[in-house]
Enzyme design. Sequence first.
Site, mmCIF file in Angstrom:
data_model
loop_
_atom_site.group_PDB
_atom_site.id
_atom_site.type_symbol
_atom_site.label_atom_id
_atom_site.label_comp_id
_atom_site.label_asym_id
_atom_site.label_seq_id
_atom_site.Cartn_x
_atom_site.Cartn_y
_atom_site.Cartn_z
ATOM 1 N N PHE A 59 40.835 40.744 33.666
ATOM 2 C CA PHE A 59 39.633 40.741 34.510
ATOM 3 C C PHE A 59 38.506 41.525 33.835
ATOM 4 C CE2 PHE A 59 37.423 42.962 38.201
ATOM 5 C CZ PHE A 59 36.449 41.984 38.303
ATOM 6 N N GLY A 125 58.472 48.906 43.696
ATOM 7 C CA GLY A 125 59.693 48.163 44.015
ATOM 8 C C GLY A 125 60.495 47.890 42.750
ATOM 9 N N TYR A 168 37.739 51.331 45.943
ATOM 10 C CA TYR A 168 38.405 51.974 44.805
ATOM 11 C C TYR A 168 39.038 53.296 45.237
ATOM 12 C CZ TYR A 168 38.832 53.891 40.020
ATOM 13 O OH TYR A 168 39.287 54.436 38.845
ATOM 14 N N TYR A 182 57.645 56.522 48.160
ATOM 15 C CA TYR A 182 58.773 55.956 47.399
ATOM 16 C C TYR A 182 59.593 57.074 46.772
ATOM 17 C CZ TYR A 182 58.097 50.920 47.676
ATOM 18 O OH TYR A 182 58.034 49.608 48.117
#
Length: 345
Positions: A59, A125, A168, A182
Amino acid sequence: GNLAIMIAQSLPTPHESLDPVVSQLKRILVTGGAGFLGSHLCERLVNDRHDVICLDNFFTSQKKNVEHLLGCSNFELMRHDVTRPLWLEVDEIYNLACPASPGHYQYNPIKTMKTSVMGAINLLGMAKRCNAKILQASTSEVYGDPEIHPQTEDYRGNVNPIGPRACYDEGKRAAETLFMDYNRMNRVNIRMIRIFNTYGPRMHPFDGRVVSNFIRQALDGRDITIFGDGSQTRSFCYRDDLIEGMIRLMNAPDDLVTPVNIGNPGEYTIKELAEKVIELVGSKSKLTYHPLPADDPTRRKPDISLAKSRLGWEPTVPLEDGLKKTIDWFRTIDIEQYRPPTPNY
Ligand code: NAD
Ligand code: UDP
């Protein structure tokens, strides 16, 4: 089936090799790896002989940034968007994927937020599944327009959640939240680096950031565009110092899971930066003043005590030296090769 699994489990994986050098080599994923910081990080990790996967959706970057690595057998380039799930087997993940300059991240603010949040979820994950260590490229923007100076890691920040920078700032804040959760819930081994304004060769010339704008304007002899009265401050870190800090943080002891500021505490007003660039380029450009964008932070300077004490890290490249190297690089590039995704001043 079971026999095959038993045989597979008894074979040493590359990082369990008996060779002491080979045993330190890792399979490392760098997301946003074709970008300004990512490409330098990949270069360093490839030189250190790790097996590097560079993932990017291009990008805000071009393949040219990593072209010189394509022939290396321990380097692999993968086009992918981190908002989509992915399945790889790695030992470490550096998550740098995210547009970084205001012009780039405001181009599609919803996508920016998705990149930070869904990117973090997908990669955390994966880290959980692979038992990989994962580092998040966070930012000084989590402090917003700071009320304390210099900024320490325990400062909770002053961010406008509905302003033009929120996509952002809040995206990066939410990513930090996900990383901590996590870690607490699933024991994922995390690192978070809060990066302060970093510059150097291979910055996107049209990213709209202050260093790239001023250097291009000075080289072309055009007006220097100062937003506001130029009294707002920033602290500029040269990219090599930043990459060194990032690698030290990834390799720091496992208890260092809270964010660590990495930046150069040398603080300059934007007007001082403009004058320095004009002087170093030897330009005849004049300073011009333009409206200050909404929510533009007034002051910014990292407190780097934590990085000093825990990583033994501090920056080594003074602003003038780093600017000279960056200016030299801007003199060599063919500007026609870059797409301007932002209004080009
Ligand atoms: P950059 O724009 O050169 O690099 C970001 C890379 O991420 C680009 O290659 C871009 O194509 C890629 N990318 C963007 N969205 C993606 C997506 N959805 N999926 C896959 N790839 C995607 O900017 P940079 O300065 O190298 O920044 C790298 C990281 O460091 C970013 O996360 C940024 O927020 C953080 N950071 C940088 C600075 C700085 O001053 N340079 C300061 C604070 C934080
Ligand atoms: N800035 C400026 N002229 C420019 C580009 C930026 O005066 O052409 C200012 C901007 O308003 C901000 C500072 O320089 O106060 C740093 O801007 P940048 O976009 O590089 O990064 P950030 O605001 O995210 O720190």
